[in-house]
Each structure stands twice: as C-alpha cells, then as structure tokens.
Design an enzyme around this catalytic site. Structure first.
Site, PDB file in Angstrom:
ATOM      1  CG  ASP A  84      -2.113  -0.479   1.375  1.00  0.00           C
ATOM      2  OD1 ASP A  84      -2.644  -0.625  -0.401  1.00  0.00           O
ATOM      3  OD2 ASP A  84      -3.028  -0.874   2.218  1.00  0.00           O
ATOM      4  CD  GLU A 181     -11.879  -2.045   2.605  1.00  0.00           C
ATOM      5  OE1 GLU A 181     -10.930  -2.093   2.167  1.00  0.00           O
ATOM      6  OE2 GLU A 181     -12.069  -2.509   4.303  1.00  0.00           O
TER       7      GLU A 181
END
Ligand code: KIV
Length: 264
Positions: A84, A181
C-alpha cells in the site's frame, strides 16, 4: 505453486479460478501464507491498526511501509507482493512515483492506492515507469473521516454509479488489479463482469474474481468489534498454515464468503 505474476492473475480471471490474497507484515507469516497457497500477499496500511494499535490507517508512513514490505518480500518466493502507498503519499504523480520506487526497491511487485478517476494521471505515470498498480474503491479506509466511519459504500444509485465509473476509469488508466471493499454484492458482481482485470473483494460478496482478508481477521485475532465480512479460519483448524489453506480452498470453491459475510 508457480510464480504468481500480474499476467497469471489475469489468466486466473479468464479461467474463472478464484484468487486468494491475504495481508502479512513480516517474513514468517508471509512464508507460511505462501506455503498455504495464497496467490498474493498484501502489505496493507491496515498495519497502522492491527500492528500499531491506531484507530485508522492515517498515521502510517512510507518508511514504515517500506520496512514491512522488505520483511514480507524476504518470506515470499512465489506470491505476488503488493504494498500500500499510505495516506497522502500519492497526492501528485511525482510524489507517487518517488514513494512507489521506495516500495518497489523494498521488494514490492505492485503498489496499491485508494481512490477514483482523479488518480488516472498518476496511475498512467506509474505504469509507464514500470510500476504495476492495484486500485482500491468502495470503502477506502484512508478517507474514513470523509465517510464518517468505516461504512458500507455504494448502497444508493448515485454512489453505485460513481464507483462503477471510477472502476472503468482506473482500468483505462492502467491498473492491473482492483480491490473493492465493503460494497453490496450485486454492485461488486457487476463491476467484476464489467472489467477485464481481476477484481478482489473484501466485504463485497462471493462474485468477485478473488478475496482478500486482513490476516488478524482470518486468524480470529480480533478484539472487540468483528466485521461481518470476516471469518476465523483458525477456529476449525489446528495450525496457522491449515487455517490459511482452508481460506484459500473456501475461496477457490466459492464457499467463502457466504451470505452471512456479505451485504445486499
Ligand atoms: O490495508 C489493508 O489491509 C487493505 C485491505 C483491507 C484490502 O487495504
């Protein structure tokens, strides 16, 4: 398991084989997860919450991500290593390239960033310069304070249309993988069918091309609130490796996530 590349993940989508991804933050867990059959290991900025005990991911730095990426990369020989880019580390293309280079030098094979069409130029720059990119839409935790909490996204028609439009813009800009998500299952199904690249869900129902879980959730190492979309795979297995093998197997066979882990 042969070496997992972005091309292999694309072929898996085309062959309708489900992709299993899981977070790890150190070499030992990364190795065990790879041996359990995980195709991709994500060094998530979730480490701000599950390792550092913060209430959000916002305080995580590029140096911290690089440290954990280096640790994970040491443990992996076959899985795709995705790291990330943390909060505000890709607020313009130049900054994104500099910080992505740090993560790639630490051993990442791909970087992940959160956000929609506004990232198109940055994604194009990164891919042109040799950095594969994973997008992240829906509940993007770096925007928790904009959302007013960790909430399901895409429930109303306008929001759903925006997420779909963003997914197409990110694909056109060059992402090779997309994490979705906490969105309703029908929206995740539609986006997975719309895009040519693999879509990996978390709290996005059973119809994406693969799943990702935070390792602590998959191993039942949670205190207090347990999100609906998680499952403790260690509860019915007697080792960490067996638990993650069960996760990979349930994803492959379409048994995880079930309706009890999904939003409609
Ligand atoms: O940071 C993270 O672990 C993530 C996953 C929840 C997808 O982004």
């Amino acid at each position: 398991m042969s070496k997992i590349t972005t091309a292999r993940l694309l072929a898996m989508k085309q062959e309708r084989q489900k992709i299993a991804m899981i977070t790890a933050y150190d070499a030992t867990f990364a190795k065990v997860f790879e041996q359990a059959g995980a195709h991709a290991i994500l060094i998530g900025d979730s480490l701000g919450m599950v390792l550092q005990g913060e209430a959000s991911t916002l305080k995580v730095t590029v140096d911290e991500m690089a440290y954990h990426t280096r640790c994970v990369a040491k443990g992996c020989t076959q899985a795709l290593v995705v790291a990330d880019l943390p909060f505000m580390s890709y607020s313009n293309s130049d900054l994104a390239c500099t910080n992505a280079a740090t993560l790639m030098r630490a051993g990442a094979h791909m970087v992940k960033l959160e956000g929609g069409a506004w990232l198109s130029d940055t994604i194009t720059q990164l891919t042109r310069q040799g950095v594969p990119v994973c997008g992240h839409l829906g509940l993007t935790p770096q925007s928790v304070h904009v959302f007013g909490g960790f909430k399901l996204q895409g429930r109303d028609l306008d929001q759903a249309a925006q997420i779909k439009q963003d997914a197409q813009a990110l694909e056109a800009a060059g992402i090779q993988l997309l994490v979705l998500e906490c969105v309703p299952s029908p929206l995740a199904k539609e986006i997975s069918e719309l895009l040519s690249i693999p879509v990996i869900g978390i709290g996005a129902g059973p119809d994406t091309d693969g799943q990702v879980l935070v390792m602590q959730d998959a191993l039942g190492l949670t205190t207090g609130y347990v999100p609906k979309f998680t499952k403790n795979f260690l509860a019915e297995n007697d080792s960490v490796q067996a638990a993650i093998s069960a996760y990979v197997c349930e994803v492959a066979e379409g048994r995880f996530p079930g309706p009890e882990h999904s939003f409609n």
